[in-house]
Design a protein around this motif. Structure first.
Motif, PDB file in Angstrom:
ATOM      1  N   GLU A 172       0.889  -1.234  -0.113  1.00  0.00           N
ATOM      2  CA  GLU A 172       0.169   0.199  -0.009  1.00  0.00           C
ATOM      3  C   GLU A 172       0.839   1.324  -0.017  1.00  0.00           C
ATOM      4  O   GLU A 172       0.503   2.147  -0.549  1.00  0.00           O
ATOM      5  CB  GLU A 172      -0.915  -0.029   1.335  1.00  0.00           C
ATOM      6  N   ASP A 202     -10.234 -11.416  -2.005  1.00  0.00           N
ATOM      7  CA  ASP A 202     -10.046 -10.672  -0.967  1.00  0.00           C
ATOM      8  C   ASP A 202     -10.313  -9.069  -1.419  1.00  0.00           C
ATOM      9  O   ASP A 202     -10.101  -8.224  -0.726  1.00  0.00           O
ATOM     10  CB  ASP A 202      -9.104 -10.740  -0.213  1.00  0.00           C
ATOM     11  N   ALA A 203     -10.541  -9.098  -2.602  1.00  0.00           N
ATOM     12  CA  ALA A 203     -10.766  -7.547  -3.465  1.00  0.00           C
ATOM     13  C   ALA A 203     -11.776  -6.646  -2.720  1.00  0.00           C
ATOM     14  O   ALA A 203     -12.819  -7.325  -2.263  1.00  0.00           O
ATOM     15  CB  ALA A 203     -11.176  -7.567  -4.911  1.00  0.00           C
ATOM     16  N   PRO A 204     -11.718  -5.397  -2.482  1.00  0.00           N
ATOM     17  CA  PRO A 204     -12.742  -4.548  -2.122  1.00  0.00           C
ATOM     18  C   PRO A 204     -14.218  -4.555  -2.771  1.00  0.00           C
ATOM     19  O   PRO A 204     -14.014  -5.111  -4.020  1.00  0.00           O
ATOM     20  CB  PRO A 204     -12.138  -3.168  -1.975  1.00  0.00           C
ATOM     21  N   ARG A 205     -14.957  -4.490  -1.974  1.00  0.00           N
ATOM     22  CA  ARG A 205     -16.547  -4.513  -2.459  1.00  0.00           C
ATOM     23  C   ARG A 205     -16.454  -3.649  -3.673  1.00  0.00           C
ATOM     24  O   ARG A 205     -17.374  -4.088  -4.739  1.00  0.00           O
ATOM     25  CB  ARG A 205     -17.511  -4.170  -1.402  1.00  0.00           C
ATOM     26  N   GLU A 206     -16.001  -2.487  -3.813  1.00  0.00           N
ATOM     27  CA  GLU A 206     -16.319  -1.509  -4.952  1.00  0.00           C
ATOM     28  C   GLU A 206     -15.617  -1.897  -6.044  1.00  0.00           C
ATOM     29  O   GLU A 206     -15.944  -1.831  -7.060  1.00  0.00           O
ATOM     30  CB  GLU A 206     -15.790  -0.213  -4.675  1.00  0.00           C
ATOM     31  N   ARG A 262      -7.537  -1.397  -5.712  1.00  0.00           N
ATOM     32  CA  ARG A 262      -8.131  -1.140  -4.185  1.00  0.00           C
ATOM     33  C   ARG A 262      -9.336  -0.241  -4.471  1.00  0.00           C
ATOM     34  O   ARG A 262     -10.180  -0.370  -3.395  1.00  0.00           O
ATOM     35  CB  ARG A 262      -7.274  -0.632  -3.350  1.00  0.00           C
ATOM     36  N   THR A 263      -9.251   0.576  -5.292  1.00  0.00           N
ATOM     37  CA  THR A 263     -10.546   1.366  -5.380  1.00  0.00           C
ATOM     38  C   THR A 263     -11.044   1.370  -6.895  1.00  0.00           C
ATOM     39  O   THR A 263     -10.539   0.546  -7.888  1.00  0.00           O
ATOM     40  CB  THR A 263     -10.129   2.808  -5.223  1.00  0.00           C
TER      41      THR A 263
END
Length: 209
Positions: free
Chosen positions: A82, A145-149, A106-107
């Motif tokens: 990160e 495990d990727a972010p929901r968005e 991540r986004t």
């Protein structure tokens, strides 16, 4: 063996001196790296250790493409990844480059989405022999495990295809109907390559909002 832990793909015009300045900003040594995937496009690199051996690399793709990569021997810590995500994105944007993809994302703005196909063209065909939505993510290039968005944007891009093609795992015996169902409610019934409209596959997208 070195393998990419983080990749930032950006596009923009950079002259030779600007590329050299970008390399200096990242503290890279002159000269390409000699190991790891994509070494032939490398312009400069820097090796260091933070728990595992890491290599920071700048590569040129074509005339206006730039790839900033963090390679690792082993699995670097999440904080290391990160921190370099922020470093590489900031460096690219400081030189006026447009970041089009970051892997792993991540986004939502780090997800690369190809332009949607025309309604009149032949759409991308998807075979989805799945019972669970979680089984779909690897086929969309999304980590579990990727972010929901990130998952939502990838799923929305899939549903924008003019048509999707769904089939069960095995051929149906004569005279029988075989059905499969994604947990999200998308029906998949056996007919020879039945085509499903886009409106019927939007339910999983709504579930991720």
């Amino acid at each position: 063996m070195l393998w990419p832990a983080l990749r930032v793909l950006a596009y923009g015009e950079l002259g030779r001196e600007q590329a050299a300045e970008l390399a200096r900003l990242l503290g890279l040594d002159e000269g390409p790296r000699s190991e790891g995937p994509g070494e032939e496009a490398s312009l400069g690199h820097r090796s260091f250790t933070e728990g595992v051996r890491l290599v920071l690399d700048l590569s040129r793709l074509g005339t206006t493409g730039w790839l900033l990569t963090l390679l690792a021997e082993g699995e670097p810590g999440p904080q290391v990844v990160e921190r370099h995500r922020a470093l590489l994105r900031d460096a690219a944007e400081r030189f006026g480059l447009s970041v089009v993809q970051v892997d792993p994302p991540r986004t939502a703005d780090e997800v690369f989405l190809p332009p949607p196909a025309d309604e009149g063209s032949i759409g991308q065909s998807w075979e989805l022999p799945f019972d669970e939505l979680d089984q779909l993510w690897p086929h969309l290039g999304v980590r579990a495990d990727a972010p929901r968005e990130v998952k939502r944007v990838k799923l929305e891009a899939m549903t924008r295809a003019p048509r999707l093609e769904l089939r069960p795992r095995t051929p149906a015996p004569p005279g029988r109907r075989v059905s499969a169902r994604l947990r999200t409610g998308v029906p998949v019934s056996w007919q020879a390559r039945r085509r499903v409209s886009r409106t019927r596959v939007r339910r999983p997208v709504r579930a991720l909002r």
